[in-house]
Design an enzyme around this catalytic site. Structure first.
Site, PDB file in Angstrom:
ATOM      1  N   TYR A 163       0.946  -1.003  -0.051  1.00  0.00           N
ATOM      2  CA  TYR A 163       0.060   0.150   0.045  1.00  0.00           C
ATOM      3  C   TYR A 163       0.916   1.270   0.189  1.00  0.00           C
ATOM      4  O   TYR A 163       1.863   1.589   0.805  1.00  0.00           O
ATOM      5  CB  TYR A 163      -0.793  -0.051   1.102  1.00  0.00           C
ATOM      6  CG  TYR A 163      -1.798   1.432   1.298  1.00  0.00           C
ATOM      7  CD1 TYR A 163      -2.884   1.313   0.398  1.00  0.00           C
ATOM      8  CD2 TYR A 163      -1.692   2.084   2.207  1.00  0.00           C
ATOM      9  CE1 TYR A 163      -3.619   2.425   0.631  1.00  0.00           C
ATOM     10  CE2 TYR A 163      -2.293   3.452   2.357  1.00  0.00           C
ATOM     11  CZ  TYR A 163      -3.483   3.580   1.590  1.00  0.00           C
ATOM     12  OH  TYR A 163      -4.062   4.679   1.420  1.00  0.00           O
ATOM     13  N   ASP A 265       9.470   2.748  -0.499  1.00  0.00           N
ATOM     14  CA  ASP A 265       8.460   3.575   0.157  1.00  0.00           C
ATOM     15  C   ASP A 265       8.818   3.146   1.634  1.00  0.00           C
ATOM     16  O   ASP A 265       8.199   2.071   2.126  1.00  0.00           O
ATOM     17  CB  ASP A 265       7.185   3.218  -0.201  1.00  0.00           C
ATOM     18  CG  ASP A 265       5.938   3.980   0.687  1.00  0.00           C
ATOM     19  OD1 ASP A 265       6.147   4.559   1.729  1.00  0.00           O
ATOM     20  OD2 ASP A 265       4.777   3.569   0.332  1.00  0.00           O
ATOM     21  N   LYS A 293       4.368   9.334   8.187  1.00  0.00           N
ATOM     22  CA  LYS A 293       4.156   8.620   9.449  1.00  0.00           C
ATOM     23  C   LYS A 293       4.852   8.995  10.766  1.00  0.00           C
ATOM     24  O   LYS A 293       4.735  10.277  11.102  1.00  0.00           O
ATOM     25  CB  LYS A 293       3.954   7.096   9.268  1.00  0.00           C
ATOM     26  CG  LYS A 293       2.820   6.510   8.448  1.00  0.00           C
ATOM     27  CD  LYS A 293       2.406   5.254   8.961  1.00  0.00           C
ATOM     28  CE  LYS A 293       1.436   4.916   7.740  1.00  0.00           C
ATOM     29  NZ  LYS A 293      -0.026   4.688   8.197  1.00  0.00           N
TER      30      LYS A 293
HETATM   31  C1  LIG Z   1       3.835   2.024   2.999  1.00  0.00           C
HETATM   32  C2  LIG Z   1       2.763   3.267   3.200  1.00  0.00           C
HETATM   33  N1  LIG Z   1       3.054   4.106   2.327  1.00  0.00           N
HETATM   34  C3  LIG Z   1       2.030   5.516   2.025  1.00  0.00           C
HETATM   35  C4  LIG Z   1       1.096   5.431   2.894  1.00  0.00           C
HETATM   36  C5  LIG Z   1      -0.015   6.722   2.697  1.00  0.00           C
HETATM   37  O1  LIG Z   1       0.253   7.377   3.910  1.00  0.00           O
HETATM   38  P1  LIG Z   1      -0.849   8.750   4.156  1.00  0.00           P
HETATM   39  O2  LIG Z   1      -2.003   7.883   4.720  1.00  0.00           O
HETATM   40  O3  LIG Z   1      -0.072   9.597   5.168  1.00  0.00           O
HETATM   41  O4  LIG Z   1      -1.339   9.129   3.147  1.00  0.00           O
HETATM   42  C6  LIG Z   1       0.779   4.364   3.958  1.00  0.00           C
HETATM   43  C7  LIG Z   1      -0.216   4.639   4.783  1.00  0.00           C
HETATM   44  O5  LIG Z   1      -0.415   3.545   5.675  1.00  0.00           O
HETATM   45  C8  LIG Z   1       1.596   3.377   4.048  1.00  0.00           C
HETATM   46  O6  LIG Z   1       1.560   2.305   4.971  1.00  0.00           O
END
Ligand SMILES: Cc1ncc(COP(=O)(O)O)c(C=O)c1O
Length: 459
Positions: A163, A265, A293
């Site tokens: 994700y 990511d 985060k």
């Molecule tokens: C690995 C990863 N990338 C991107 C995101 C997206 O982050 P945000 O919820 O701050 O948009 C998340 C959210 O859970 C994530 O787990």
């Protein structure tokens, strides 16, 4: 733990009983959830807050604890979906935010803290140049744009089950069911939600985690068309799935051989797995890193780091990386405090001790009660996987029985430990403010749960 009829009935009864206790403990949350539906769509502020048996409404947090509106105290291992590495109301973060708020929260002009933060990130993650955004979604969107902009190619590769936020290009094969997922050797590009145009979904090719051959096949079959690949270097939206030795380094080589770029990511992994994320721990430097985060100590912030060549494309105007609130002074003050005062070597030492304590306590209870389960940890993050063997990709994860995770979550919650909801998907987060007593509450609840679900007969 078997899936025979008696085990099945027992599990259903346990879930029903624990859900009843859960609701009984939280009458105010129940009333608020009903009242909220009048003006909040679904009665919550993000769809992920709609969880069974009902959303939990919180009133405050301090240190390693949070309190719900009914006054129940929890050791908080939910950590706001992995963002609260600093714990709650950490004095360094609270002071930095309060101090900045007194001097203005927004100018849309850079402030000196941004220089400190970028330099600190460069030191920790090894990439020299940085920019900021406000959420993980924005950061990965910029990374995907940037890979396309630099290479002049439209296709990207994404891992099934990863994700990366809610923008169109990555809302593909996030948690597909068996039928939409397609054959394992050639996974389909399945839209993760309604509202994602097929024309965009088709630009995202899907690969299997830990499978280099699959990526090689995609690169060969679409030679010269693939801009790059984005992945969570340790998968953390499917429990915790680790890369096999050499996988990340080989992936980088493979992509570069085809003129494609690599984005890690690290929105979720980032500071939670160690001071310089998976990037530093594994010693593989991608072309781009995204962070969010836990980075801002609980304040909304994101960062995108890149190599010299990648970021010079931004510096020279080849791609306009923009945003009104990017690098705003409040977020930068909180992030400066997080990096210089909170996520310290001593804090990581404490987290490591607690990681070991949690893993040992839970593993012991699994053993004592004959459960088919194992613990997986990565720094401050950890989870129990209710399966016999380590899971290596999304298909393996699909086969894990989610009901055990839900029952475990309920047991922890009713026993005063707030784990992230969503069953087998999420992990706990140990913050810099947790202590041994907090972890002992986690392991004691787990032992009770393990005894309850155990189908082992004595003698
Ligand atoms: C690995 C990863 N990338 C991107 C995101 C997206 O982050 P945000 O919820 O701050 O948009 C998340 C959210 O859970 C994530 O787990």
């Amino acid at each position: 733990m078997s899936t025979d009829i008696s085990a099945d009935t027992k599990l259903k009864e346990i879930i029903a009983e624990q859900e009843e206790i859960f609701v009984r403990r939280q009458p105010k949350s129940h009333r608020l959830a009903e009242q909220a539906k009048q003006h909040l769509a679904g009665g919550v502020t993000s769809s992920w807050q709609i969880t069974a048996p009902q959303p939990v409404w919180l009133s405050r947090g301090l240190g390693s604890k949070v309190w719900d509106v009914d006054g129940n105290e929890y050791v908080d291992l939910h950590g706001g979906y992995g963002a609260a590495l600093a714990g709650h109301a950490h004095p360094a973060i609270a002071n930095a935010v309060a101090e900045q708020a007194r001097h203005g929260t927004h100018f849309a002009q850079p402030t000196p803290d941004a220089v400190t933060v970028a330099a600190e990130l460069a030191k920790r993650f090894g990439l020299p140049q940085w920019r900021f955004a406000n959420s993980g979604t924005e950061a990965t969107m910029d990374a995907v744009h940037l890979m396309r902009s630099i290479t002049g190619r439209d296709l990207i590769i994404k891992i099934e089950g990863c994700y990366h936020g809610h923008h169109d290009s990555v809302q593909v094969s996030v948690a597909p069911g068996e039928e939409e997922a397609g054959p394992q050797e050639k996974p389909s590009s399945a839209p993760a939600s309604s509202g994602i145009p097929k024309a965009i979904t088709d630009l995202t090719l899907i690969a299997t985690f830990n499978d280099l051959d699959g990526v090689a096949r995609l690169l060969d079959s679409r030679e010269g068309q693939i801009a790059g690949m984005i992945l969570e270097p340790v998968m953390m939206n499917a429990g915790i799935i680790k890369p096999q030795p050499g996988y990340l380094a080989a992936l980088k080589d493979l992509l570069h051989q085809h003129g494609a770029l690599l984005t890690f990511d690290e929105v979720k992994t980032g500071l939670t797995v160690g001071p310089g994320g998976v990037t530093r721990a594994e010693g593989v430097q991608p072309d781009l890193i995204t962070l969010a985060k836990s980075l801002g100590g609980g304040v909304a912030v994101a960062a995108i780091g890149g190599t010299g060549p990648v970021m010079s494309h931004v510096a020279e105007g080849g791609y306009e990386m923009v945003g009104t609130f990017n690098g705003n002074p409040l977020a930068m003050a909180a992030t400066r405090a997080m990096l210089t005062e909170v996520a310290t070597p001593q804090a990581y030492e404490n987290i490591e001790k607690l990681r070991q304590r949690a893993a040992a306590g839970i593993s012991q209870a699994i053993h004592d009660n004959g459960l088919t389960a194992h613990v997986v940890t990565a720094g401050a993050k950890g989870c129990v996987v209710f399966a016999p063997d380590p899971v290596t990709n999304y298909r393996g994860f699909l086969g894990v029985d989610d009901r055990y995770s839900h029952a475990h979550w309920l047991y922890q919650h009713n026993g005063g430990v707030f784990l992230p909801p969503w069953g087998k998907i999420e992990q706990w987060l140990i913050s810099v403010q947790h202590n041994e007593a907090d972890i002992d509450r986690l392991t004691a609840n787990f032992a009770k749960f393990a005894q309850a679900v155990s189908t082992r007969t004595e003698g």
